[in-house]
Design a protein around this motif. Structure first.
Motif, PDB file in Angstrom:
ATOM      1  N   GLY A 249      51.051  42.666  51.620  1.00  0.00           N
ATOM      2  CA  GLY A 249      49.922  41.750  51.487  1.00  0.00           C
ATOM      3  C   GLY A 249      49.436  41.311  52.857  1.00  0.00           C
ATOM      4  N   ASP A 250      49.416  40.005  53.081  1.00  0.00           N
ATOM      5  CA  ASP A 250      48.965  39.462  54.360  1.00  0.00           C
ATOM      6  C   ASP A 250      50.128  39.116  55.292  1.00  0.00           C
ATOM      7  N   GLU A 251      51.303  39.668  55.034  1.00  0.00           N
ATOM      8  CA  GLU A 251      52.453  39.480  55.919  1.00  0.00           C
ATOM      9  C   GLU A 251      52.859  40.825  56.503  1.00  0.00           C
ATOM     10  N   ILE A 252      53.139  40.808  57.803  1.00  0.00           N
ATOM     11  CA  ILE A 252      53.572  42.012  58.505  1.00  0.00           C
ATOM     12  C   ILE A 252      54.881  41.677  59.204  1.00  0.00           C
ATOM     13  N   TYR A 253      55.885  42.507  58.984  1.00  0.00           N
ATOM     14  CA  TYR A 253      57.170  42.338  59.663  1.00  0.00           C
ATOM     15  C   TYR A 253      57.300  43.423  60.711  1.00  0.00           C
TER      16      TYR A 253
ATOM     17  N   ILE B 186      60.036  39.844  63.901  1.00  0.00           N
ATOM     18  CA  ILE B 186      58.782  39.089  63.981  1.00  0.00           C
ATOM     19  C   ILE B 186      58.123  39.108  62.604  1.00  0.00           C
ATOM     20  N   ARG B 187      57.648  37.948  62.169  1.00  0.00           N
ATOM     21  CA  ARG B 187      56.829  37.873  60.958  1.00  0.00           C
ATOM     22  C   ARG B 187      55.434  37.434  61.385  1.00  0.00           C
ATOM     23  N   MET B 188      54.430  38.205  60.971  1.00  0.00           N
ATOM     24  CA  MET B 188      53.044  37.851  61.259  1.00  0.00           C
ATOM     25  C   MET B 188      52.353  37.590  59.932  1.00  0.00           C
ATOM     26  N   GLN B 189      51.702  36.442  59.829  1.00  0.00           N
ATOM     27  CA  GLN B 189      50.972  36.081  58.621  1.00  0.00           C
ATOM     28  C   GLN B 189      49.484  36.041  58.949  1.00  0.00           C
ATOM     29  N   ILE B 190      48.703  36.846  58.236  1.00  0.00           N
ATOM     30  CA  ILE B 190      47.263  36.878  58.443  1.00  0.00           C
ATOM     31  C   ILE B 190      46.675  35.666  57.727  1.00  0.00           C
ATOM     32  N   LYS B 191      46.106  34.745  58.507  1.00  0.00           N
ATOM     33  CA  LYS B 191      45.554  33.505  57.959  1.00  0.00           C
ATOM     34  C   LYS B 191      44.084  33.621  57.592  1.00  0.00           C
ATOM     35  N   SER B 192      43.352  34.439  58.343  1.00  0.00           N
ATOM     36  CA  SER B 192      41.937  34.652  58.016  1.00  0.00           C
ATOM     37  C   SER B 192      41.522  36.051  58.465  1.00  0.00           C
ATOM     38  N   LYS B 193      40.422  36.524  57.877  1.00  0.00           N
ATOM     39  CA  LYS B 193      39.904  37.858  58.192  1.00  0.00           C
ATOM     40  C   LYS B 193      38.424  37.756  58.483  1.00  0.00           C
ATOM     41  N   LYS B 194      37.907  38.757  59.203  1.00  0.00           N
ATOM     42  CA  LYS B 194      36.463  38.815  59.455  1.00  0.00           C
ATOM     43  C   LYS B 194      36.008  40.252  59.250  1.00  0.00           C
TER      44      LYS B 194
ATOM     45  N   ASP C  48      41.772  38.124  61.641  1.00  0.00           N
ATOM     46  CA  ASP C  48      41.169  37.270  62.658  1.00  0.00           C
ATOM     47  C   ASP C  48      42.211  36.317  63.225  1.00  0.00           C
ATOM     48  N   LYS C  49      42.695  35.390  62.410  1.00  0.00           N
ATOM     49  CA  LYS C  49      43.726  34.456  62.859  1.00  0.00           C
ATOM     50  C   LYS C  49      45.068  34.875  62.272  1.00  0.00           C
ATOM     51  N   ILE C  50      46.061  34.987  63.154  1.00  0.00           N
ATOM     52  CA  ILE C  50      47.381  35.468  62.747  1.00  0.00           C
ATOM     53  C   ILE C  50      48.444  34.527  63.295  1.00  0.00           C
ATOM     54  N   THR C  51      49.342  34.076  62.425  1.00  0.00           N
ATOM     55  CA  THR C  51      50.489  33.292  62.860  1.00  0.00           C
ATOM     56  C   THR C  51      51.617  34.252  63.182  1.00  0.00           C
ATOM     57  N   VAL C  52      52.158  34.155  64.389  1.00  0.00           N
ATOM     58  CA  VAL C  52      53.253  35.014  64.844  1.00  0.00           C
ATOM     59  C   VAL C  52      54.507  34.154  64.898  1.00  0.00           C
ATOM     60  N   GLN C  53      55.580  34.630  64.262  1.00  0.00           N
ATOM     61  CA  GLN C  53      56.830  33.873  64.225  1.00  0.00           C
ATOM     62  C   GLN C  53      58.003  34.770  64.595  1.00  0.00           C
ATOM     63  N   LEU C  54      58.820  34.312  65.547  1.00  0.00           N
ATOM     64  CA  LEU C  54      60.074  34.978  65.871  1.00  0.00           C
ATOM     65  C   LEU C  54      61.124  34.389  64.944  1.00  0.00           C
ATOM     66  N   MET C  55      61.765  35.253  64.147  1.00  0.00           N
ATOM     67  CA  MET C  55      62.711  34.795  63.131  1.00  0.00           C
ATOM     68  C   MET C  55      64.095  35.393  63.375  1.00  0.00           C
ATOM     69  N   ALA C  56      65.133  34.575  63.196  1.00  0.00           N
ATOM     70  CA  ALA C  56      66.501  35.080  63.203  1.00  0.00           C
ATOM     71  C   ALA C  56      66.754  35.732  61.848  1.00  0.00           C
ATOM     72  N   THR C  57      67.494  36.827  61.832  1.00  0.00           N
ATOM     73  CA  THR C  57      67.742  37.541  60.581  1.00  0.00           C
ATOM     74  C   THR C  57      69.034  37.109  59.892  1.00  0.00           C
ATOM     75  N   ASP C  58      69.753  36.156  60.461  1.00  0.00           N
ATOM     76  CA  ASP C  58      71.010  35.685  59.879  1.00  0.00           C
ATOM     77  C   ASP C  58      70.741  35.042  58.515  1.00  0.00           C
TER      78      ASP C  58
ATOM     79  N   SER D 202      53.443  30.805  66.942  1.00  0.00           N
ATOM     80  CA  SER D 202      52.171  30.654  67.641  1.00  0.00           C
ATOM     81  C   SER D 202      51.066  31.261  66.784  1.00  0.00           C
ATOM     82  N   GLU D 203      49.850  30.808  66.983  1.00  0.00           N
ATOM     83  CA  GLU D 203      48.709  31.406  66.283  1.00  0.00           C
ATOM     84  C   GLU D 203      47.867  32.159  67.300  1.00  0.00           C
ATOM     85  N   LYS D 204      47.516  33.393  66.965  1.00  0.00           N
ATOM     86  CA  LYS D 204      46.720  34.242  67.850  1.00  0.00           C
ATOM     87  C   LYS D 204      45.445  34.683  67.141  1.00  0.00           C
ATOM     88  N   LYS D 205      44.449  35.004  67.939  1.00  0.00           N
ATOM     89  CA  LYS D 205      43.165  35.472  67.411  1.00  0.00           C
ATOM     90  C   LYS D 205      43.114  36.987  67.600  1.00  0.00           C
TER      91      LYS D 205
END
Length: 101
Positions: free
Chosen positions: A23-27, A37-45, A54-64, A77-80
């Motif tokens: 869906g709108d999540e990319i690992y 890393i988990r990236m969540q697509i917050k908006s599209k253009k 368009d707007k993507i939340t980037v998260q560094l996640m521990a796998t434990d 962080s949120e990136k464009k």
């Protein structure tokens, strides 16, 4: 067991690490390593008739699996745009795996 390995190799990769989209999540990264890393697509253009992130939340996640979800989140962080999101994702993941934070 051979089927499991074959399926894992079919994922697209970026700089040698798997990219898995649901869906709108990319690992990005290998779930067997300490971090992904988990990236969540917050908006599209729409650009030239194509829908792009368009707007993507980037998260560094521990796998434990024994950590609480709150403690699994190391950085966020949120990136464009996808290019900037992938750029920071790769940097964070490389550093985390090298230093084993």
């Amino acid at each position: 067991m051979a089927d499991t390995k074959k399926q894992a190799q079919e994922f697209p990769t970026y700089k040698g690490r798997p990219l898995v989209r649901c869906g709108d999540e990319i690992y990005y990264g290998n779930m067997e390593e300490p971090y992904v890393i988990r990236m969540q697509i917050k908006s599209k253009k729409e650009v030239d008739g194509k829908e792009l992130p368009d707007k993507i939340t980037v998260q560094l996640m521990a796998t434990d699996p024994y950590l609480s979800p709150r403690k699994q989140l190391v950085k966020s962080s949120e990136k464009k745009g996808m290019f900037l999101a992938m750029d920071i994702a790769d940097i964070w993941l490389e550093r985390a795996l090298a230093n084993k934070i």
